[in-house]
Design an enzyme around this catalytic site. Structure first.
Site, PDB file in Angstrom:
ATOM      1  N   LYS A  79       9.686  -4.265  -4.811  1.00  0.00           N
ATOM      2  CA  LYS A  79       9.061  -3.945  -3.961  1.00  0.00           C
ATOM      3  C   LYS A  79       9.401  -2.456  -3.559  1.00  0.00           C
ATOM      4  O   LYS A  79      10.186  -2.475  -3.291  1.00  0.00           O
ATOM      5  CB  LYS A  79       8.776  -5.250  -3.008  1.00  0.00           C
ATOM      6  CG  LYS A  79       7.819  -4.751  -1.870  1.00  0.00           C
ATOM      7  CD  LYS A  79       7.689  -6.270  -1.125  1.00  0.00           C
ATOM      8  CE  LYS A  79       6.723  -6.144   0.177  1.00  0.00           C
ATOM      9  NZ  LYS A  79       6.034  -6.866   0.928  1.00  0.00           N
ATOM     10  N   SER A 153       1.590  -9.102   1.499  1.00  0.00           N
ATOM     11  CA  SER A 153       2.280  -7.343   1.096  1.00  0.00           C
ATOM     12  C   SER A 153       2.809  -7.805  -0.173  1.00  0.00           C
ATOM     13  O   SER A 153       2.514  -6.402  -0.522  1.00  0.00           O
ATOM     14  CB  SER A 153       2.634  -6.848   2.695  1.00  0.00           C
ATOM     15  OG  SER A 153       4.121  -7.648   1.945  1.00  0.00           O
ATOM     16  N   SER A 177       3.871 -12.266   2.803  1.00  0.00           N
ATOM     17  CA  SER A 177       4.140 -11.748   1.920  1.00  0.00           C
ATOM     18  C   SER A 177       4.817 -12.397   0.675  1.00  0.00           C
ATOM     19  O   SER A 177       4.711 -12.079  -0.334  1.00  0.00           O
ATOM     20  CB  SER A 177       4.569 -10.322   2.722  1.00  0.00           C
ATOM     21  OG  SER A 177       4.093  -9.915   3.786  1.00  0.00           O
TER      22      SER A 177
END
Length: 613
Positions: A79, A153, A177
């Site tokens: 990420k 997210s 997330s």
């Protein structure tokens, strides 16, 4: 476009060992698939094949030299709020740009095990959102239907697994997330106990709540990644070590579900949840309906409380001075920090402690809490019409988790109408990760599912695979309920109280606030001179005693030992009587140390003395 192949870790390890596939050919095909993805903005930076091949060659040399590389040739995604050496960290804000000299600790651990990084994945900007649409790199969409959101997210990380680009991907999880996009894309999302995976090298969202999460096609792969990368990191002040002895889930277990679950009118989701509950009952579970109110109240503190200010502590200065490239919704959320002050923060912390104490009582009756990972899902059009409100709905069953110091795992449980996947999350107290993973694996394997949007069946671990380690955990070992019962309670009276300087030490070793109460009226409290930070001394007396305010915490045996070892004279840990005549361990003081100390017993407690001093 080339169809994805089986990248589940066990499949790769066994195929490499048998010569059925080579790492170079496998990674080349997966990289080509990722490079060809044009309609879904999964990657903010996809590494070049030259970089990937170079990393593979280095890993191969190490392996030939005799090093053990349990993840040799396994591709993974990172990420883009987690650092990777020689790659700019953008947090989905290109003007932010952080160029790290070192990879994040968790990335270093995985690469040391032979895993091969493919690049950085898309996210809601600064990890602020559960929708996957707040990125200048483009709004991610569901792996199954481009009209629907991917969830966030960690949107790109979930999609990279769901579409067969990588075996696993790292995300982060502050408010959900690491779970919401897993549920919306039919993959497993592991949100470990905070601190098990170091957050050094991760751009914070809310630093006190953040944790690194793992996406994979099956539970065993998530567990393999967790156990490979976990470990205490002395350079991360939020790092924690798991206590000795893994918790396990008994074959006959009790699972709690909300008494009245909210699905915001999504009947298909409600039916899918009922089906998942029925499957858990088939696996030996006894359903217990619980009052979900304290979880909801804790969740409301995250975005409607001073924890919003912690996001500003991380990136607030940048947001204030660099409006270019900033998502307007993210910017507005972070700017809310100015509406909160220190008094609000302390009040919210006190309220959270109360809720933590209420929730702690639940674990005496249930082994695991089971909730829908998301109550519903939304199209891009629906999110655009109400971006904040619908984002909040997605976090109904996730926002409270880190505030209450729980661990959890999001498990796919099938599909509902319109071809959209559905899943549940299994939650338990901190350090019960093994217990929820064992049950999660049993639930996932009970169904005939594929990995993400691929046609590759979810693989069950073979007895000799690394992923089988979780299945081999003893079913009669310490359960979450047993962990609560076997904990040691300790009363704190001074600098370890909530809001006091040493309380963080207590929380860092897993201390859980159970209640605030008073001692029996048989003690005197003294302000000890020349102590840093200032501390009181509690002394039991034969007559003329008073009832003194204390907080009672639960600690496992190892943590209790660590705390006791750090207590310095004239303080000591002894037996302390409470106002209900029960006895607990507690902080006491040698009487000789109080000869020149101020008697503050009439204040009724250390905090009252500090406030009125």
């Amino acid at each position: 476009m080339t169809a994805p192949e089986d990248l589940q870790i066990q499949a790769l390890i066994s195929d490499y060992a048998a010569g059925r596939r080579t790492p170079r050919e496998t990674l080349a095909r997966a990289h080509a698939l990722a490079r060809a993805q044009a309609t879904n903005p999964i990657w903010t930076t996809l590494f070049t094949w030259e970089r990937i091949a170079s990393a593979l060659e280095l890993a191969e040399k190490r392996r030939l030299q005799g090093e053990s590389l349990p993840l040799f040739g396994v591709p993974f995604g990172i990420k883009d709020n987690i650092d990777a050496k020689d790659c700019t960290t953008t947090c989905a804000c290109p003007t932010f740009r952080r160029d790290p000299d070192h990879s994040a600790h968790v990335v270093e651990q995985l690469e040391a095990a032979g895993a091969i990084a493919f690049g950085k994945t898309n996210l809601d900007q600064f990890a602020t959102g559960l929708v996957g649409t707040r990125s200048p790199y483009g709004a991610c969409h569901s792996a199954f239907d481009e009209r629907y959101i991917s969830g966030g997210s960690s949107s790109g990380s979930a999609l990279a697994v769901a579409l067969g680009h990588v075996s696993f991907a790292l995300g982060t999880d502050t408010a959900g997330s690491g779970r919401v996009p897993a549920a919306l894309n039919n993959v497993v999302g592991l949100k470990p106990t905070r601190g098990l995976l170091s957050t050094r090298g991760v751009v914070p969202a809310c630093r006190s709540l953040d944790c690194v999460s793992v996406f994979a096609g099956n539970v065993g792969d998530c567990w393999t990644v967790l156990t490979t990368a976990a470990g205490f990191d002395p350079e991360d002040p939020f790092s924690r070590s798991a206590p000795s002895g893994a918790s396990a889930m008994p074959k006959r277990f009790r699972f709690g579900v909300p008494h009245s679950a909210e699905f915001f009118g999504d009947i298909a989701s409600a039916r899918a949840f009922d089906l998942a509950v029925a499957r858990l009952s088939e696996l030996g579970g006894e359903l217990v309906q619980i009052d979900f109110t304290p979880f909801q109240q804790a969740a409301s503190l995250l975005y409607y409380g001073p924890w919003v200010a912690e996001r500003a502590a991380a990136v607030g200065d940048f947001v204030a001075t660099n409006p270019a490239g900033l998502d307007p919704i993210v910017g507005n959320i972070i700017r809310q920090a100015s509406t909160w002050n220190a008094i609000d923060a302390f009040k919210a912390d006190y309220r959270l402690r109360e809720l933590q104490a209420r929730v702690a009582q639940y674990w005496s009756d249930i082994d695991v809490l089971v909730v829908p990972t998301t109550p519903t899902t939304f199209t891009h059009e629906q999110i655009a019409s109400d971006p904040v409100g619908n984002n909040t709905k997605l976090g109904t069953y996730t926002n409270f988790t880190n505030l209450l110091d729980l661990c959890g795992i999001a498990i796919p449980t099938g599909f509902k109408s319109k071809g959209q996947p559905f899943g549940v999350t299994l939650l338990a107290p901190a350090f019960c990760d093994a217990a929820v993973a064992v049950l999660g694996q049993r639930l996932h394997e009970q169904q005939d599912l594929s990995v993400g949007a691929t046609s590759i069946p979810v693989r069950k671990p073979s007895p000799d695979s690394p992923a089988s380690a979780i299945a081999q955990l003893p079913q009669s070992a310490e359960t979450p309920r047993a962990r609560v019962r076997q904990s040691i309670t300790i009363a704190v009276v001074g600098a370890h109280l909530s809001g006091q300087p040493l309380n963080s030490q207590l929380l860092a070793i897993g201390g859980r606030l159970e209640r605030t109460t008073r001692t029996a009226a048989r003690y005197r409290l003294f302000a000890l001179p020349n102590t840093q930070p200032p501390k009181p001394g509690l002394v039991r007396v034969a007559s003329g005693g008073a009832a003194i305010e204390v907080e009672v915490y639960a600690l496992d045996a190892e943590a209790f030992g660590r705390l006791t070892a750090d207590v310095a004279a004239p303080l000591a840990i002894g037996n302390l009587q409470l106002q209900d005549d029960s006895w607990v361990k507690g902080f006491l003081c040698e009487p000789v140390a109080t000869e020149n100390a101020l008697d503050i017993s009439h204040y009724g407690g250390w905090r009252a003395y500090l406030e009125r001093r």
